[in-house]
Design an enzyme around this catalytic site. Structure first.
Site, PDB file in Angstrom:
ATOM      1  N   ASN A  46      36.487  52.042  27.833  1.00 24.87           N
ATOM      2  CA  ASN A  46      35.856  52.135  29.149  1.00 24.87           C
ATOM      3  C   ASN A  46      36.090  53.542  29.711  1.00 24.87           C
ATOM      4  O   ASN A  46      37.237  53.983  29.808  1.00 24.87           O
ATOM      5  CB  ASN A  46      36.480  51.061  30.053  1.00 24.87           C
ATOM      6  CG  ASN A  46      35.880  51.041  31.440  1.00 24.87           C
ATOM      7  OD1 ASN A  46      35.705  52.092  32.052  1.00 24.87           O
ATOM      8  ND2 ASN A  46      35.580  49.866  31.948  1.00 24.87           N
TER       9      ASN A  46
ATOM     10  N   HIS B  39      37.037  55.859  34.409  1.00 26.15           N
ATOM     11  CA  HIS B  39      37.980  56.686  35.163  1.00 26.15           C
ATOM     12  C   HIS B  39      37.975  58.151  34.762  1.00 26.15           C
ATOM     13  O   HIS B  39      38.587  58.975  35.433  1.00 26.15           O
ATOM     14  CB  HIS B  39      39.367  56.038  35.151  1.00 26.15           C
ATOM     15  CG  HIS B  39      39.296  54.714  35.850  1.00 26.15           C
ATOM     16  ND1 HIS B  39      38.920  54.608  37.171  1.00 26.15           N
ATOM     17  CD2 HIS B  39      39.441  53.449  35.401  1.00 26.15           C
ATOM     18  CE1 HIS B  39      38.870  53.322  37.504  1.00 26.15           C
ATOM     19  NE2 HIS B  39      39.185  52.605  36.449  1.00 26.15           N
TER      20      HIS B  39
ATOM     21  N   HIS C 240      31.073  50.772  33.937  1.00 27.40           N
ATOM     22  CA  HIS C 240      30.769  49.875  35.054  1.00 27.40           C
ATOM     23  C   HIS C 240      30.013  50.666  36.113  1.00 27.40           C
ATOM     24  O   HIS C 240      30.566  51.569  36.740  1.00 27.40           O
ATOM     25  CB  HIS C 240      32.104  49.347  35.614  1.00 27.40           C
ATOM     26  CG  HIS C 240      31.956  48.336  36.707  1.00 27.40           C
ATOM     27  ND1 HIS C 240      33.019  47.691  37.271  1.00 27.40           N
ATOM     28  CD2 HIS C 240      30.862  47.856  37.370  1.00 27.40           C
ATOM     29  CE1 HIS C 240      32.612  46.857  38.201  1.00 27.40           C
ATOM     30  NE2 HIS C 240      31.297  46.943  38.287  1.00 27.40           N
TER      31      HIS C 240
ATOM     32  N   ARG D  20      28.955  50.612  39.518  1.00 28.63           N
ATOM     33  CA  ARG D  20      29.247  49.829  40.721  1.00 28.63           C
ATOM     34  C   ARG D  20      28.200  50.096  41.789  1.00 28.63           C
ATOM     35  O   ARG D  20      27.583  51.171  41.815  1.00 28.63           O
ATOM     36  CB  ARG D  20      30.640  50.189  41.268  1.00 28.63           C
ATOM     37  CG  ARG D  20      31.778  49.781  40.355  1.00 28.63           C
ATOM     38  CD  ARG D  20      33.126  50.011  41.032  1.00 28.63           C
ATOM     39  NE  ARG D  20      33.418  48.975  41.990  1.00 28.63           N
ATOM     40  CZ  ARG D  20      34.304  47.989  41.807  1.00 28.63           C
ATOM     41  NH1 ARG D  20      35.026  47.934  40.705  1.00 28.63           N
ATOM     42  NH2 ARG D  20      34.499  47.089  42.731  1.00 28.63           N
TER      43      ARG D  20
ATOM     44  N   ARG E  85      31.130  54.572  42.750  1.00 30.88           N
ATOM     45  CA  ARG E  85      32.364  55.336  42.960  1.00 30.88           C
ATOM     46  C   ARG E  85      32.825  56.086  41.705  1.00 30.88           C
ATOM     47  O   ARG E  85      33.564  57.031  41.804  1.00 30.88           O
ATOM     48  CB  ARG E  85      33.485  54.437  43.482  1.00 30.88           C
ATOM     49  CG  ARG E  85      34.026  53.482  42.450  1.00 30.88           C
ATOM     50  CD  ARG E  85      35.215  52.731  42.971  1.00 30.88           C
ATOM     51  NE  ARG E  85      34.834  51.732  43.950  1.00 30.88           N
ATOM     52  CZ  ARG E  85      35.573  50.655  44.212  1.00 30.88           C
ATOM     53  NH1 ARG E  85      36.727  50.489  43.613  1.00 30.88           N
ATOM     54  NH2 ARG E  85      35.169  49.761  45.087  1.00 30.88           N
TER      55      ARG E  85
ATOM     56  N   GLU F 149      28.822  47.151  32.403  1.00 37.25           N
ATOM     57  CA  GLU F 149      29.399  46.172  33.336  1.00 37.25           C
ATOM     58  C   GLU F 149      28.663  46.297  34.657  1.00 37.25           C
ATOM     59  O   GLU F 149      28.454  47.411  35.143  1.00 37.25           O
ATOM     60  CB  GLU F 149      30.871  46.476  33.583  1.00 37.25           C
ATOM     61  CG  GLU F 149      31.773  46.119  32.460  1.00 37.25           C
ATOM     62  CD  GLU F 149      33.208  46.479  32.799  1.00 37.25           C
ATOM     63  OE1 GLU F 149      33.531  46.737  33.967  1.00 37.25           O
ATOM     64  OE2 GLU F 149      34.005  46.519  31.869  1.00 37.25           O
TER      65      GLU F 149
ATOM     66  N   THR G 222      38.294  45.599  39.448  1.00 36.81           N
ATOM     67  CA  THR G 222      37.735  44.247  39.393  1.00 36.81           C
ATOM     68  C   THR G 222      38.868  43.231  39.485  1.00 36.81           C
ATOM     69  O   THR G 222      39.603  43.011  38.530  1.00 36.81           O
ATOM     70  CB  THR G 222      36.933  44.065  38.089  1.00 36.81           C
ATOM     71  OG1 THR G 222      36.081  45.192  37.926  1.00 36.81           O
ATOM     72  CG2 THR G 222      36.099  42.800  38.136  1.00 36.81           C
TER      73      THR G 222
ATOM     74  N   GLU H 113      34.328  37.372  28.459  1.00 32.17           N
ATOM     75  CA  GLU H 113      35.452  38.310  28.409  1.00 32.17           C
ATOM     76  C   GLU H 113      36.545  37.759  29.313  1.00 32.17           C
ATOM     77  O   GLU H 113      36.316  37.509  30.505  1.00 32.17           O
ATOM     78  CB  GLU H 113      35.016  39.706  28.864  1.00 32.17           C
ATOM     79  CG  GLU H 113      36.198  40.683  28.829  1.00 32.17           C
ATOM     80  CD  GLU H 113      35.810  42.142  28.913  1.00 32.17           C
ATOM     81  OE1 GLU H 113      34.687  42.499  28.516  1.00 32.17           O
ATOM     82  OE2 GLU H 113      36.653  42.930  29.370  1.00 32.17           O
TER      83      GLU H 113
ATOM     84  N   HIS I  42      41.331  44.323  30.666  1.00 31.64           N
ATOM     85  CA  HIS I  42      41.774  44.700  32.009  1.00 31.64           C
ATOM     86  C   HIS I  42      43.284  44.908  32.024  1.00 31.64           C
ATOM     87  O   HIS I  42      44.041  43.978  31.809  1.00 31.64           O
ATOM     88  CB  HIS I  42      41.399  43.697  33.108  1.00 31.64           C
ATOM     89  CG  HIS I  42      41.386  44.360  34.458  1.00 31.64           C
ATOM     90  ND1 HIS I  42      40.242  44.847  35.042  1.00 31.64           N
ATOM     91  CD2 HIS I  42      42.384  44.686  35.291  1.00 31.64           C
ATOM     92  CE1 HIS I  42      40.529  45.408  36.190  1.00 31.64           C
ATOM     93  NE2 HIS I  42      41.827  45.335  36.357  1.00 31.64           N
TER      94      HIS I  42
ATOM     95  N   HIS J  37      41.502  52.292  31.788  1.00 27.91           N
ATOM     96  CA  HIS J  37      42.367  53.039  32.690  1.00 27.91           C
ATOM     97  C   HIS J  37      43.599  53.601  31.991  1.00 27.91           C
ATOM     98  O   HIS J  37      43.954  54.773  32.146  1.00 27.91           O
ATOM     99  CB  HIS J  37      42.778  52.140  33.871  1.00 27.91           C
ATOM    100  CG  HIS J  37      43.601  52.846  34.889  1.00 27.91           C
ATOM    101  ND1 HIS J  37      44.979  52.805  34.880  1.00 27.91           N
ATOM    102  CD2 HIS J  37      43.254  53.625  35.937  1.00 27.91           C
ATOM    103  CE1 HIS J  37      45.445  53.517  35.887  1.00 27.91           C
ATOM    104  NE2 HIS J  37      44.417  54.029  36.541  1.00 27.91           N
TER     105      HIS J  37
END
Ligand code: PXP
Length: 250
Positions: free
Chosen positions: A10, A13, A46, A48, A52, A73, A104, A154, A194, A217
């Site tokens: 992912n 970030h 993701h 959003r 952001r 996502e 999330t 997931e 996550h 992350h």
């Protein structure tokens, strides 16, 4: 069961850091290409509602430049559905989204949201997109996902990762194990993610009916110390160690 455990990286970030200064650096698409070269089997991003981190332009570029599958996502909103149908990524993971949350928090309540989610799943599946639901490790959420016709779930590993090592974390791990076994029984492909890091990934990677982990992350944070490529390779090695297999791509 799939012997090979896929790693989805992912890159949200990387975009968070870029957006802190409003410029172009660091570029999440460059990070995604680097992740693929380091062994990521797919890239997750993701988009959003408040943009952001990942932007619409990032999604366009990821679709154009990636050679590995993109897992988009998104929240189940009309705006996001239109974007997904325009780009047709390999996969869409439907996630809950609240404006004020930092990340999330918790899974999608598929059981309660059945009627709201049904048309989104229908349209996405109809467009040939592999749809997953990001859910807590609860049998009723798995059953609800199955009844909606989404082929993948997931499992949210946040509570497991946040629990202190010991009995509490073990309890969360058992919930994940039970849910992953239930997913296999009812014919759902099971992913998880996550909050995973080096110290939490192996017990989850060892669950034999999990086919994919999505991790972001921690890898982006670790990149500060060892580089993104090295962090991904170390995570990949930890996953393979947990499965105790020589990695052979499906
Ligand atoms: N899977 C889903 C559905 C997520 O929403 C996230 C966070 O964006 C992740 C996996 C990755 O979590 P983390 O960035 O904590 O590794």
């Amino acid at each position: 069961m799939s012997a090979y455990l896929r790693l989805g990286v992912n890159v949200d970030h990387v975009a968070t850091v870029r957006n802190a200064r409003g410029g172009l650096h660091p570029d999440p698409v460059r990070a995604a290409l680097m992740a693929a070269a380091a062994g990521a089997d797919g890239i997750t991003a993701h988009l959003r509602e408040d943009r952001r981190h990942i932007s619409d332009h990032d999604i366009e570029r990821l679709m154009a430049e990636l050679k590995v599958p993109l897992n988009l996502e998104m929240a189940a909103t009309k705006e996001m559905l239109a974007i997904a149908l325009r780009h047709k990524p390999h996969a869409v993971c439907l996630v809950p989204e609240k404006r004020q949350e930092r990340t999330t928090e918790g899974g999608l309540d598929v059981a309660a949201g059945h009627n709201h989610l049904a048309p989104f799943v229908r349209e996405l599946v109809g467009a040939g997109i592999r749809v997953s639901m990001f859910i807590e490790a609860e049998p009723r959420q798995l059953d609800a996902s199955k009844s909606l016709g989404a082929p993948v779930v997931e499992l949210h590993t946040g509570a497991y990762c946040e629990a202190p090592p010991g009995a509490e974390r073990e309890r969360h791990l058992q919930r994940l194990q039970t849910a992953a076994a239930h997913a296999a029984r009812i014919g759902l492909e099971c992913h998880a993610g996550h909050g995973l890091g080096y110290d939490t990934v192996e017990p989850v990677a060892a669950i034999p009916t999990i086919a994919e982990l999505n991790i972001g992350h921690f890898l982006v944070g670790e990149a500060i110390f060892t580089g993104f490529d090295a962090a991904i390779r170390r995570m990949r090695a930890a996953m393979d160690h947990a499965r105790a297999i020589t990695p052979v791509r499906a």
